[in-house]
Design a protein around this motif. Structure first.
Motif, PDB file in Angstrom:
ATOM      1  N   PRO A 153       0.828  -1.212   0.000  1.00  0.00           N
ATOM      2  CA  PRO A 153       0.000   0.000   0.000  1.00  0.00           C
ATOM      3  C   PRO A 153       0.857   1.254   0.000  1.00  0.00           C
ATOM      4  CG  PRO A 153       0.001  -1.061   2.154  1.00  0.00           C
ATOM      5  CD  PRO A 153       0.668  -2.012   1.220  1.00  0.00           C
ATOM      6  N   GLU A 154       0.400   2.246  -0.751  1.00  0.00           N
ATOM      7  CA  GLU A 154       1.136   3.498  -0.857  1.00  0.00           C
ATOM      8  C   GLU A 154       0.257   4.667  -0.434  1.00  0.00           C
ATOM      9  OE1 GLU A 154       2.472   3.826  -4.883  1.00  0.00           O
ATOM     10  OE2 GLU A 154       4.292   2.654  -4.507  1.00  0.00           O
ATOM     11  N   ARG A 155       0.895   5.781  -0.150  1.00  0.00           N
ATOM     12  CA  ARG A 155       0.178   7.019   0.133  1.00  0.00           C
ATOM     13  C   ARG A 155       1.037   8.194  -0.317  1.00  0.00           C
ATOM     14  NH1 ARG A 155       1.524   9.407   5.485  1.00  0.00           N
ATOM     15  NH2 ARG A 155       3.322   8.299   6.334  1.00  0.00           N
ATOM     16  N   ARG A 156       0.390   9.321  -0.511  1.00  0.00           N
ATOM     17  CA  ARG A 156       1.113  10.533  -0.918  1.00  0.00           C
ATOM     18  C   ARG A 156       1.724  11.176   0.324  1.00  0.00           C
ATOM     19  NH1 ARG A 156       0.406  12.968  -5.691  1.00  0.00           N
ATOM     20  NH2 ARG A 156       0.183  15.055  -4.815  1.00  0.00           N
ATOM     21  N   VAL A 157       3.028  11.218   0.352  1.00  0.00           N
ATOM     22  CA  VAL A 157       3.757  11.746   1.507  1.00  0.00           C
ATOM     23  C   VAL A 157       4.308  13.123   1.166  1.00  0.00           C
ATOM     24  CG1 VAL A 157       5.713  11.386   3.068  1.00  0.00           C
ATOM     25  CG2 VAL A 157       4.376   9.429   2.252  1.00  0.00           C
ATOM     26  N   PRO A 158       4.090  14.139   1.998  1.00  0.00           N
ATOM     27  CA  PRO A 158       4.683  15.470   1.760  1.00  0.00           C
ATOM     28  C   PRO A 158       6.176  15.439   2.044  1.00  0.00           C
ATOM     29  CG  PRO A 158       3.466  15.459   3.829  1.00  0.00           C
ATOM     30  CD  PRO A 158       3.221  14.124   3.196  1.00  0.00           C
ATOM     31  N   VAL A 159       6.993  15.538   0.995  1.00  0.00           N
ATOM     32  CA  VAL A 159       8.444  15.431   1.156  1.00  0.00           C
ATOM     33  C   VAL A 159       9.171  16.763   0.985  1.00  0.00           C
ATOM     34  CG1 VAL A 159       8.544  12.988   0.532  1.00  0.00           C
ATOM     35  CG2 VAL A 159       8.671  14.719  -1.261  1.00  0.00           C
ATOM     36  N   TRP A 160       8.613  17.671   0.179  1.00  0.00           N
ATOM     37  CA  TRP A 160       9.281  18.960  -0.053  1.00  0.00           C
ATOM     38  C   TRP A 160       8.377  20.087   0.426  1.00  0.00           C
ATOM     39  CZ3 TRP A 160      13.998  17.942  -0.624  1.00  0.00           C
ATOM     40  CH2 TRP A 160      14.454  16.930  -1.446  1.00  0.00           C
ATOM     41  N   ASP A 161       8.895  20.922   1.317  1.00  0.00           N
ATOM     42  CA  ASP A 161       8.096  22.023   1.837  1.00  0.00           C
ATOM     43  C   ASP A 161       8.031  23.172   0.830  1.00  0.00           C
ATOM     44  OD1 ASP A 161      10.430  23.676   2.084  1.00  0.00           O
ATOM     45  OD2 ASP A 161      10.920  22.645   3.939  1.00  0.00           O
ATOM     46  N   LEU A 162       7.148  24.116   1.090  1.00  0.00           N
ATOM     47  CA  LEU A 162       6.961  25.249   0.176  1.00  0.00           C
ATOM     48  C   LEU A 162       8.214  26.104   0.020  1.00  0.00           C
ATOM     49  CD1 LEU A 162       5.044  26.864  -1.619  1.00  0.00           C
ATOM     50  CD2 LEU A 162       4.290  28.110   0.427  1.00  0.00           C
ATOM     51  N   PRO A 163       8.924  26.469   1.088  1.00  0.00           N
ATOM     52  CA  PRO A 163      10.140  27.276   0.914  1.00  0.00           C
ATOM     53  C   PRO A 163      11.181  26.608   0.022  1.00  0.00           C
ATOM     54  CG  PRO A 163       9.440  27.334   3.194  1.00  0.00           C
ATOM     55  CD  PRO A 163       8.591  26.302   2.524  1.00  0.00           C
ATOM     56  N   THR A 164      11.380  25.304   0.173  1.00  0.00           N
ATOM     57  CA  THR A 164      12.360  24.595  -0.646  1.00  0.00           C
ATOM     58  C   THR A 164      11.945  24.598  -2.106  1.00  0.00           C
ATOM     59  OG1 THR A 164      12.971  23.162   1.210  1.00  0.00           O
ATOM     60  CG2 THR A 164      13.539  22.397  -0.996  1.00  0.00           C
ATOM     61  N   ARG A 165      10.654  24.374  -2.355  1.00  0.00           N
ATOM     62  CA  ARG A 165      10.175  24.354  -3.743  1.00  0.00           C
ATOM     63  C   ARG A 165      10.255  25.739  -4.380  1.00  0.00           C
ATOM     64  NH1 ARG A 165       4.551  22.758  -3.441  1.00  0.00           N
ATOM     65  NH2 ARG A 165       4.682  22.809  -1.175  1.00  0.00           N
ATOM     66  N   LEU A 166       9.892  26.770  -3.621  1.00  0.00           N
ATOM     67  CA  LEU A 166       9.991  28.128  -4.157  1.00  0.00           C
ATOM     68  C   LEU A 166      11.439  28.485  -4.460  1.00  0.00           C
ATOM     69  CD1 LEU A 166       7.447  30.147  -1.983  1.00  0.00           C
ATOM     70  CD2 LEU A 166       7.263  29.553  -4.402  1.00  0.00           C
ATOM     71  N   PHE A 167      12.346  28.116  -3.570  1.00  0.00           N
ATOM     72  CA  PHE A 167      13.764  28.376  -3.830  1.00  0.00           C
ATOM     73  C   PHE A 167      14.201  27.705  -5.132  1.00  0.00           C
ATOM     74  CE2 PHE A 167      17.965  26.443  -3.781  1.00  0.00           C
ATOM     75  CZ  PHE A 167      18.763  27.584  -3.767  1.00  0.00           C
ATOM     76  N   HIS A 168      13.823  26.448  -5.288  1.00  0.00           N
ATOM     77  CA  HIS A 168      14.237  25.686  -6.464  1.00  0.00           C
ATOM     78  C   HIS A 168      13.770  26.333  -7.753  1.00  0.00           C
ATOM     79  CE1 HIS A 168      13.987  22.531  -9.539  1.00  0.00           C
ATOM     80  NE2 HIS A 168      15.013  21.975  -8.931  1.00  0.00           N
ATOM     81  N   TRP A 169      12.480  26.628  -7.848  1.00  0.00           N
ATOM     82  CA  TRP A 169      11.943  27.131  -9.113  1.00  0.00           C
ATOM     83  C   TRP A 169      12.290  28.594  -9.354  1.00  0.00           C
ATOM     84  CZ3 TRP A 169      11.310  23.448 -12.206  1.00  0.00           C
ATOM     85  CH2 TRP A 169      10.822  22.214 -11.781  1.00  0.00           C
ATOM     86  N   LEU A 170      12.382  29.404  -8.305  1.00  0.00           N
ATOM     87  CA  LEU A 170      12.832  30.782  -8.486  1.00  0.00           C
ATOM     88  C   LEU A 170      14.279  30.820  -8.963  1.00  0.00           C
ATOM     89  CD1 LEU A 170      11.266  32.626  -5.413  1.00  0.00           C
ATOM     90  CD2 LEU A 170      10.696  32.953  -7.827  1.00  0.00           C
TER      91      LEU A 170
END
Length: 231
Positions: A15-32
């Motif tokens: 069984p699988e589930r969607r796990v939150p692995v990357w927080d918003l600040p990290t994602r914003l840093f990456h794409w910016l």
């Protein structure tokens, strides 16, 4: 006619589930960072140097923030969480082409070193660009006391740093493609949504405070503003 397939051949998937692995600040840093690096290239080619300098200052603030977030932020963003020994990184690369389920939470052993390399190159490029601009405009106090040889070395380092950064980005993009095609791992989707399908037994990583992220970003902006004045 009854099927001869045994019950042991029909192994249920874990069984699988969607796990939150990357927080918003990290994602914003990456794409910016992705957007700003591309913008830095375009403005340099078009000789829009004032805009180029502002982009460099913004990039520097983002890198300073990421360094702080790597010490005080969410679990998957912390350097202590994903920086492994060189031996583990090499061991991971030996199985790069092996197709297997993706159970990795955060950066893998090799990816962690790529993050450090990219951050180091971004930091060098932004700092040398900041001095190089002040030196040309004769705005910074160091422009008058730094010997010409050192000033020229900084300018050359800025040019070389860009080439090294471009090469590292190319390797990074190729690695993402290899993971997708050879291993069947999607590295881009989780960096967009923040979530990843993992076995239900995997513990969700601890997340840092968004208010702390805002505070660290503000502090980073102040640091870069002071550097732009005194460097």
């Amino acid at each position: 006619m009854r099927s001869t397939t045994s019950a042991t051949d029909k192994r249920p998937e874990a069984p699988e589930r969607r796990v939150p692995v990357w927080d918003l600040p990290t994602r914003l840093f990456h794409w910016l960072t992705v957007v700003l690096v591309a913008a830095a290239y375009v403005t340099q080619r078009m000789n829009w140097m004032q805009t180029h300098v502002r982009i460099g200052e913004t990039l520097l603030a983002l890198v300073v923030f990421r360094l702080l977030w790597g010490c005080f932020g969410s679990e998957t963003a912390r350097f202590s969480r994903f920086v492994a020994s060189p031996r583990k990184a090499i061991g991971h690369l030996r199985h790069l082409l092996r197709r297997e389920p993706d159970v990795q939470v955060g950066h893998n052993a090799a990816g962690g070193w790529m993050v450090l390399l990219l951050l180091a190159l971004l930091l060098i490029e932004a700092l040398t660009g900041l001095y190089d601009n002040n030196d040309v405009a004769d705005e910074g106090p160091l422009s008058e006391i730094v010997p010409a040889k050192i000033a020229n070395a900084i300018a050359n380092m800025h040019s070389l740093g860009w080439d090294l950064l471009a090469a590292a980005v190319a390797v990074h993009v190729c690695a993402i493609a290899v993971y997708a095609l050879a291993k069947g791992h999607d590295l881009i989707g989780p960096m967009v949504s923040g979530k990843k399908r993992l076995p239900a037994s995997v513990r969700a990583p601890a997340r840092g405070s968004l208010w702390l992220a805002v505070l660290l970003m503000a502090l980073s902006g102040v640091v870069v503003a002071l550097l732009s004045i005194y460097l």
